[in-house]
Design an enzyme around this catalytic site. Structure first.
Site, mmCIF file in Angstrom:
data_model
loop_
_atom_site.group_PDB
_atom_site.id
_atom_site.type_symbol
_atom_site.label_atom_id
_atom_site.label_comp_id
_atom_site.label_asym_id
_atom_site.label_seq_id
_atom_site.Cartn_x
_atom_site.Cartn_y
_atom_site.Cartn_z
ATOM 1 N N TYR A 155 -44.564 37.894 -10.140
ATOM 2 C CA TYR A 155 -45.045 36.533 -9.859
ATOM 3 C C TYR A 155 -45.480 36.413 -8.405
ATOM 4 O O TYR A 155 -46.360 35.628 -8.066
ATOM 5 C CB TYR A 155 -43.960 35.509 -10.215
ATOM 6 N N LYS A 162 -45.976 28.047 -5.645
ATOM 7 C CA LYS A 162 -45.305 27.004 -6.430
ATOM 8 C C LYS A 162 -44.164 26.367 -5.631
ATOM 9 O O LYS A 162 -43.894 25.167 -5.779
ATOM 10 C CB LYS A 162 -44.774 27.580 -7.746
#
Length: 255
Positions: A155, A162
């Site tokens: 990720y 995020k």
């Protein structure tokens, strides 16, 4: 119906599998009038038929990396509507090569691009929508993921983006709250979307999630749509600055 006579701008629909599209369909079913944005011609070809299927004729171009696009979209929406009841921000991007290997290898350009599109776009959009949202005491919902809180394989820079998105959401909640505007983040479990296709080993993630989440299943579009509806509706009139997990309880498990 919960959203009768409500006007909602949906940013970030890529195709019929998009989380934003699941939310849009649910809002439409509850009576909302919808407008959509798209970043380029390729996405426009997918978004326009979807918009037409829910009776929307407002489909506006907006590349969130361009201030002039954001200004033009806001002006066009303001010419159609005298206020906005809600905004769905489902915009995120990182270059595929940045999601491989080690996070320490992230390039400067890749870092800047991911943070700009995935986090700053929320700030830029909220700034321009503020007047339209204030006119109707509206709400914003943005989409985040558990990778903002914990390290997840592959990720990488998107997790950092995020995390910045979630922090931005809280600061925006403090700025917009006095004007009656709410903003929250919805953290969905892994789902088969266009953006998820760029994550190495995603099928393994889905299997792992379903095995270990308390509800022992993966998150569905309907799960997320229901929570999106709640956060944009008057049912959540006292809720702002929150990250709401819709992941079958996966985030509570430590071991």
């Amino acid at each position: 119906m919960l959203m009768q006579n409500k006007r909602i701008l949906v940013c970030g629909v890529a195709n019929e599998r998009s989380i934003a599209w699941s939310i849009a369909r649910r809002l439409h079913a509850e009576g909302a009038e919808l407008a959509f944005s798209y970043p380029n011609e390729a996405i426009e070809k997918r978004v326009r038929p979807l918009a037409e299927s829910v009776g929307s004729s407002i489909v506006l171009p907006c590349d969130v990396t361009r201030d002039e696009d954001l200004d033009a979209m806001t002006a066009a929406l303001g010419a159609e509507w005298d206020g906005v009841d809600g905004v769905v921000h489902a915009i995120a991007f990182a270059q595929r090569e940045e999601l491989k290997g080690r996070f320490i290898e992230t390039s400067r350009q890749g870092f800047q691009l991911a943070l700009d599109i995935s986090a700053y776009s929320l700030v830029a959009l909220a700034k321009r929508m503020e007047t339209l949202l204030t006119a109707r005491s509206g709400a914003i919902v943005t989409l985040t993921y558990f990778g903002a809180e914990k390290v997840l394989p592959h990720y990488n820079v998107m997790g950092v983006a995020k995390a910045a998105l979630e922090a931005s959401m809280r600061y925006l909640a403090a700025d917009l709250g006095p004007k009656g505007v709410r903003i929250n983040a919805l953290s969905a479990g892994p789902m088969k979307t266009l953006s998820a296709a760029g994550i190495t080993g995603f099928k393994t993630m889905l299997h792992h999630h379903a095995e270990r989440a308390p509800l022992q299943r993966n998150t569905t579009g309907d799960d997320v749509a229901s929570t999106g509806l709640y956060l944009l509706s008057e049912l959540a009139a006292g809720v702002t600055g929150e990250v709401v997990h819709v992941d079958g309880g996966y985030n509570i498990i430590g071991m």
